[in-house]
Design a protein around this motif. Sequence first.
Motif, PDB file in Angstrom:
ATOM      1  N   GLU A  95       0.831  -1.208   0.000  1.00 55.78           N
ATOM      2  CA  GLU A  95       0.000   0.000   0.000  1.00 55.78           C
ATOM      3  C   GLU A  95       0.866   1.258   0.000  1.00 55.78           C
ATOM      4  N   LEU A  96       1.966   1.221   0.749  1.00 57.27           N
ATOM      5  CA  LEU A  96       2.878   2.368   0.760  1.00 57.27           C
ATOM      6  C   LEU A  96       3.554   2.553  -0.595  1.00 57.27           C
ATOM      7  N   ALA A  97       3.945   1.452  -1.222  1.00 60.59           N
ATOM      8  CA  ALA A  97       4.566   1.546  -2.542  1.00 60.59           C
ATOM      9  C   ALA A  97       3.600   2.156  -3.552  1.00 60.59           C
ATOM     10  N   ALA A  98       2.322   1.792  -3.454  1.00 63.19           N
ATOM     11  CA  ALA A  98       1.323   2.380  -4.349  1.00 63.19           C
ATOM     12  C   ALA A  98       1.196   3.880  -4.105  1.00 63.19           C
ATOM     13  N   ALA A  99       1.211   4.292  -2.836  1.00 67.18           N
ATOM     14  CA  ALA A  99       1.161   5.717  -2.521  1.00 67.18           C
ATOM     15  C   ALA A  99       2.396   6.442  -3.052  1.00 67.18           C
ATOM     16  N   GLY A 100       3.531   5.757  -3.037  1.00 66.47           N
ATOM     17  CA  GLY A 100       4.767   6.367  -3.524  1.00 66.47           C
ATOM     18  C   GLY A 100       4.774   6.627  -5.009  1.00 66.47           C
ATOM     19  N   LEU A 101       3.871   5.996  -5.770  1.00 63.56           N
ATOM     20  CA  LEU A 101       3.813   6.222  -7.210  1.00 63.56           C
ATOM     21  C   LEU A 101       3.406   7.648  -7.549  1.00 63.56           C
ATOM     22  N   HIS A 102       2.810   8.376  -6.589  1.00 63.75           N
ATOM     23  CA  HIS A 102       2.503   9.787  -6.817  1.00 63.75           C
ATOM     24  C   HIS A 102       3.776  10.593  -7.071  1.00 63.75           C
ATOM     25  N   PHE A 103       4.927  10.056  -6.676  1.00 65.27           N
ATOM     26  CA  PHE A 103       6.192  10.782  -6.822  1.00 65.27           C
ATOM     27  C   PHE A 103       6.975  10.348  -8.050  1.00 65.27           C
ATOM     28  N   GLY A 104       6.448   9.388  -8.795  1.00 62.28           N
ATOM     29  CA  GLY A 104       7.117   8.921  -9.992  1.00 62.28           C
ATOM     30  C   GLY A 104       7.886   7.636  -9.752  1.00 62.28           C
ATOM     31  N   GLN A 105       8.124   6.926 -10.833  1.00 62.51           N
ATOM     32  CA  GLN A 105       8.817   5.653 -10.764  1.00 62.51           C
ATOM     33  C   GLN A 105      10.233   5.841 -10.219  1.00 62.51           C
ATOM     34  N   GLY A 106      10.575   5.056  -9.208  1.00 58.59           N
ATOM     35  CA  GLY A 106      11.919   5.105  -8.654  1.00 58.59           C
ATOM     36  C   GLY A 106      12.195   6.269  -7.745  1.00 58.59           C
ATOM     37  N   GLN A 107      11.170   7.052  -7.395  1.00 64.41           N
ATOM     38  CA  GLN A 107      11.374   8.233  -6.557  1.00 64.41           C
ATOM     39  C   GLN A 107      10.990   7.997  -5.098  1.00 64.41           C
ATOM     40  N   SER A 108      10.647   6.775  -4.756  1.00 61.43           N
ATOM     41  CA  SER A 108      10.259   6.489  -3.381  1.00 61.43           C
ATOM     42  C   SER A 108      10.811   5.134  -2.955  1.00 61.43           C
TER      43      SER A 108
END
Length: 307
Positions: free
Chosen positions: A269-282
């Motif tokens: 779920e956190l990885a999905a939220a991190g997609l708001h920052f772009g691929q590889g940015q989280s």
Amino acid sequence: MPSPSNVSQRRRHPARPKASAREARPENLREYAAAWSDYELLDAGGGRKLERWGEVVTIRPEINADADALWPLAQWRELAHWEFVETSSTQGRWQKLRADAPESWSIAYRQLHFNLKLTQFKHLGLFPEQQANWRFIAERVVPGARILNLFAYTGAASLVARAAGADVTHVDSVRQMLDWANANQTLSGLADIKWVLEDALKFAGRELKRGKRYDGIIMDPPAWGLGANGEKWKLEHQLPRLAETARGLLQPGGFLILNTYSPKVGLQELAAAGLHFGQGQSETRQLWARSQTGNDLYYGNLLRAVV
């Protein structure tokens, strides 16, 4: 959408995380908080943890301490000043184990100082596992950086950022927590943190509409709770909005730290939220601490992202 209006809703006794939240506990995803001179996790196991805060030792319930403790409970109680005894799933009472046990005291972390005191929710006013994030903040923040700390509690992350020279805005919906954080600021010899008594997510949304931007955002949202008017807050429902709002508020090169203690929010779920920052940015991590006796204790999950 509300952030909880009462400290009892903050990271209180969480349920045991489901598989998606605990996952396989791979070593390469673990980040360990380190002990320091005024804090040490002495032992953990049997649903409890033994901690030293300066000269004061406490025993507290810990749902994730599911291994066997290395020291017998009798030895724990010989060392401890206080033990928290649960009376329900959300509250309890402190049992004094030494006649000279103080009900309030202070400890230091580097040049910072924190007031600690007993609360009916087992907390003392500091979450020492956050030392892993304090390290990150101290490494990333430069003088003049604009930092927004949401759901900011008693202000440890705010003080770390301010000590590094940042312009800090500290937001919490509980007056008692703002007063406590301000007292920590004074005790630490710092000044000029901007205190905001408000719903964290509503404040962030207004900042976004005003075109404000920050160089770093720190979020430590509760897993669940009730707002001032009885509105329900569940982190798993608000996580995408939190991440999207943070992304909109960050300057290029800015960072997000988002802690989760919810049994319904795992690394996926956190990885999905991190997609708001772009691929590889989280990146997602598990937050851990190791006791003096060698037991590892899991504390929750963590998202860090950059713009």
